[in-house]
Design a protein around this motif. Structure first.
Motif, PDB file in Angstrom:
ATOM      1  N   UNK A  33       0.817  -1.214   0.000  1.00  0.00           N
ATOM      2  CA  UNK A  33       0.000   0.000   0.000  1.00  0.00           C
ATOM      3  C   UNK A  33       0.851   1.265   0.000  1.00  0.00           C
ATOM      4  N   UNK A  34       0.535   2.157  -0.927  1.00  0.00           N
ATOM      5  CA  UNK A  34       1.301   3.382  -1.130  1.00  0.00           C
ATOM      6  C   UNK A  34       0.344   4.556  -1.173  1.00  0.00           C
ATOM      7  N   UNK A  35       0.626   5.593  -0.369  1.00  0.00           N
ATOM      8  CA  UNK A  35      -0.214   6.791  -0.312  1.00  0.00           C
ATOM      9  C   UNK A  35       0.624   8.012  -0.656  1.00  0.00           C
ATOM     10  N   UNK A  36       0.250   8.708  -1.724  1.00  0.00           N
ATOM     11  CA  UNK A  36       0.865   9.982  -2.071  1.00  0.00           C
ATOM     12  C   UNK A  36      -0.018  11.119  -1.591  1.00  0.00           C
ATOM     13  N   UNK A  37       0.590  12.135  -0.990  1.00  0.00           N
ATOM     14  CA  UNK A  37      -0.156  13.274  -0.445  1.00  0.00           C
ATOM     15  C   UNK A  37       0.291  14.554  -1.131  1.00  0.00           C
ATOM     16  N   UNK A  38      -0.660  15.323  -1.655  1.00  0.00           N
ATOM     17  CA  UNK A  38      -0.425  16.609  -2.312  1.00  0.00           C
ATOM     18  C   UNK A  38       0.546  16.411  -3.482  1.00  0.00           C
ATOM     19  N   UNK A  39       1.725  17.019  -3.452  1.00  0.00           N
ATOM     20  CA  UNK A  39       2.666  16.823  -4.557  1.00  0.00           C
ATOM     21  C   UNK A  39       3.105  15.364  -4.632  1.00  0.00           C
TER      22      UNK A  39
END
Length: 218
Positions: A85-91
């Motif tokens: 599981x990978x979460x990118x936030x904003x940029x």
């Protein structure tokens, strides 16, 4: 919950507030595990869940990651090859696109078809950056996605951005907001998810989303 969550440190800022929010969620829900803030590839490769925050310009953030020997390859190994599981936030979410057009043309990870473009509201009275609270509109995919369990359409999240991800197809769109036009608020496919808003600043909605991410075991 995952045994270890790695928040990637590559000099973009905003890391500690993200880590503290994750620690709070893990403690309140008695999820256990470890939240690690690290710029070392070995910690990224060892993590069960990975979070990539981002503040600043697209090209600068990608350059910051590339400056750490093997980091881009480690992120790809964990997120794509090992499908953790990978979460990118904003940029961090924007970097998941193919191309970013902020201060030139820059290559991203290329995981989602589309490019990151300037926000251009049709109404000139609307200001850029898009800053503040806005109501989420969940798509059909978003309503059934584990990241948004317990979060409903109309719940508010906090945004600060001048660029947005223009997806080539809506099939990966989980949520959007309106600021003179529809803007991508969240994306997802397989074990990859990204949010344009800041969950660490989004109070109840943001904490619920982080809780869902920590519990997510695809």
């Amino acid at each position: 919950m995952a045994q270890t969550v790695c928040v990637i440190d590559y000099g973009s800022g905003n890391l500690r507030s993200v880590a503290k929010s994750l620690e709070r969620v893990a403690a309140e829900a008695d999820l256990g595990g470890r939240i690690v803030v690290s710029g070392q590839t070995k910690d990224v490769l060892a993590a069960d869940h990975v979070v990539l925050p981002g503040v600043g310009a697209f090209g600068d953030c990608y350059a910051g990651l590339s400056a750490i020997d093997g980091m881009v390859e480690a992120i790809t190994e964990v997120a794509i090859n090992k499908a953790r599981p990978f979460l990118g936030i904003c940029v961090g979410m924007q970097l998941m696109a193919e191309i970013g057009l902020e201060h030139g043309r820059h290559t991203g990870f290329g995981w989602f078809e589309g490019q990151v473009e300037p926000i251009k509201p049709r109404d000139p009275a609307l200001k850029v950056p898009h800053m503040g609270w806005n109501a989420l509109e969940l798509t059909g995919q978003g309503q059934g996605h584990p990241l948004f369990a317990g979060i409903k359409a109309g719940d508010h999240a906090y945004f600060v951005h001048s660029y947005h991800m223009a997806l080539a197809s809506d099939r990966d769109l989980l949520a959007q907001v309106h600021h003179g036009a529809a803007l991508t608020a969240a994306i997802g496919r397989d074990t990859l998810v990204g949010v344009q808003f800041h969950p660490e600043k989004s109070q109840k909605t943001g904490l619920k989303l982080l809780h869902n991410f920590l519990e997510w075991q695809p």
